[in-house]
Design a protein around this motif. Structure first.
Motif, PDB file in Angstrom:
ATOM      1  N   UNK A  73      33.317 -13.319 -21.412  1.00  0.00           N
ATOM      2  CA  UNK A  73      33.140 -12.561 -20.182  1.00  0.00           C
ATOM      3  C   UNK A  73      32.018 -13.095 -19.321  1.00  0.00           C
ATOM      4  N   UNK A  74      30.896 -13.448 -19.942  1.00  0.00           N
ATOM      5  CA  UNK A  74      29.771 -13.990 -19.181  1.00  0.00           C
ATOM      6  C   UNK A  74      30.150 -15.294 -18.486  1.00  0.00           C
ATOM      7  N   UNK A  75      30.842 -16.180 -19.204  1.00  0.00           N
ATOM      8  CA  UNK A  75      31.184 -17.482 -18.633  1.00  0.00           C
ATOM      9  C   UNK A  75      32.255 -17.370 -17.552  1.00  0.00           C
ATOM     10  N   UNK A  76      33.303 -16.609 -17.820  1.00  0.00           N
ATOM     11  CA  UNK A  76      34.367 -16.468 -16.822  1.00  0.00           C
ATOM     12  C   UNK A  76      33.869 -15.657 -15.633  1.00  0.00           C
ATOM     13  N   UNK A  77      33.078 -14.636 -15.882  1.00  0.00           N
ATOM     14  CA  UNK A  77      32.521 -13.851 -14.782  1.00  0.00           C
ATOM     15  C   UNK A  77      31.647 -14.697 -13.873  1.00  0.00           C
ATOM     16  N   UNK A  78      30.813 -15.558 -14.465  1.00  0.00           N
ATOM     17  CA  UNK A  78      29.971 -16.444 -13.660  1.00  0.00           C
ATOM     18  C   UNK A  78      30.820 -17.426 -12.854  1.00  0.00           C
ATOM     19  N   UNK A  79      31.919 -17.902 -13.455  1.00  0.00           N
ATOM     20  CA  UNK A  79      32.830 -18.786 -12.725  1.00  0.00           C
ATOM     21  C   UNK A  79      33.451 -18.076 -11.530  1.00  0.00           C
ATOM     22  N   UNK A 107      31.044 -17.746  -8.735  1.00  0.00           N
ATOM     23  CA  UNK A 107      30.830 -19.004  -8.014  1.00  0.00           C
ATOM     24  C   UNK A 107      32.029 -19.388  -7.164  1.00  0.00           C
ATOM     25  N   UNK A 108      33.208 -18.918  -7.549  1.00  0.00           N
ATOM     26  CA  UNK A 108      34.432 -19.232  -6.794  1.00  0.00           C
ATOM     27  C   UNK A 108      34.833 -18.107  -5.850  1.00  0.00           C
ATOM     28  N   UNK A 109      33.934 -17.172  -5.590  1.00  0.00           N
ATOM     29  CA  UNK A 109      34.277 -15.986  -4.801  1.00  0.00           C
ATOM     30  C   UNK A 109      34.854 -16.343  -3.432  1.00  0.00           C
TER      31      UNK A 109
END
Length: 305
Positions: free
Chosen positions: A239-245, A248-250
């Motif tokens: 969740x932390x890694x995909x959420x951060x991705x 960044x891709x917002x």
């Protein structure tokens, strides 16, 4: 010799780093599919033809040649033979720029499709462009964003049938490295992510991308002090890694229609977080689209080239 009931017109090949997938094709229809774990990462350049023949030799004609159309890491540096990148903006495929791979067996006519490149910022893709072409073959008027999760997740902007920009995230590779080789291996190992832990950590990282780095060691500490299970730790890390991705891709998904192309389980994780963030998102099967892209490439190639 192939029996008449599975007579083959051509062979479709998706050759990744870890997997080789092949389809015996009659026109635009697959009549048989086979796969192996002999991906590019396990082969030297001389090993590609034997690996292919191990799967498809009984699909080959007794005489003459059969066309094989391949995409993916088979065309990377160190693959069977290197296929050049095509610079965007451009349509995802140009089969006329496919490169002939050297084959000892005279029955093989192997064409490897080129990948795509971007200069600013520098980025490349191989294989995903064929999935994109398969998606556009079914959705020619789509204007929006594709998300192709995997070891290296690609975010792709499409407009007027062309790839106009893309961005790569190492999210899958980071998860594997952290879960399998960092101190977190003592907590996570091979555990499957817990869905509730994933959702909570994903929402946290989406709201504050800096949380991902700040929260990583807490997974180990919580296992030692609070009884955090391996499944919960795997869910939080994912969740932390995909959420951060996604944070960044917002700019790529916010306000745009977003289609997630990949395997069902991984694509579902992305879709759940995107929908929770208010995005317009849905899934498409990646394996079906790569075959659709290879079919589109076959249809675009003249018979006698």
């Amino acid at each position: 010799m192939t029996p008449d009931w599975i007579a083959v017109d051509w062979i479709a090949v998706d050759w990744g780093t870890t997997r080789l997938r092949t389809w015996a094709m009659r026109g635009t229809q697959a009549v048989e599919a086979r796969a192996s774990d002999r991906g590019k990462g396990a082969l030297s350049p001389a090993g590609f033809e034997p690996a292919l023949l191990d799967l498809v030799s009984d699909w080959l004609p007794a005489s003459g040649r059969i066309r094989v159309i391949a995409c993916g890491m088979v065309g990377a540096r160190g693959g069977w033979t290197e296929a050049a990148y095509r610079a965007i903006p451009c349509p995802p495929l140009d089969p006329l720029q496919a490169i002939h791979a050297p084959a000892i067996d005279p029955r093989l006519d192997v064409r490897i499709l080129p990948g795509l490149s971007q200069n600013d910022p520098p980025d490349v893709m191989r294989g995903e462009e064929t999935q994109i072409a398969g998606f556009l073959a079914e959705n020619p008027d789509f204007d929006g964003t594709l998300c192709l999760p995997g070891t290296h997740c690609k975010w792709v902007r499409l407009a007027r049938g062309r790839v106009v920009g893309f961005r790569t995230f190492l999210t899958g590779e980071l998860f594997s490295l952290l879960a399998g080789q960092s101190v977190l291996r003592l907590t996570i190992g091979t555990a499957k992510p817990d869905a509730t832990a994933f959702a909570r950590a994903g929402a946290l990282a989406l709201a504050d991308p800096h949380a991902a780095n700040a929260q990583l060691f807490t997974l180990r500490a919580a296992a030692l002090l609070q009884g955090l299970t391996p499944e919960q730790a795997a869910g939080r890390l994912s969740g932390l890694l995909i959420g951060a991705e996604l944070a960044a891709a917002r700019d790529l998904w916010q306000g745009n229609s977003t289609v997630i192309i990949g395997t069902a389980g991984l694509a579902q994780l992305y879709e759940d977080l995107l929908l929770a963030a208010g995005a317009k998102a849905c899934q498409k099967d990646g394996a079906a689209l790569v075959l659709a892209g290879l079919v589109a490439a076959s249809l675009a190639l003249p018979e006698n080239t």
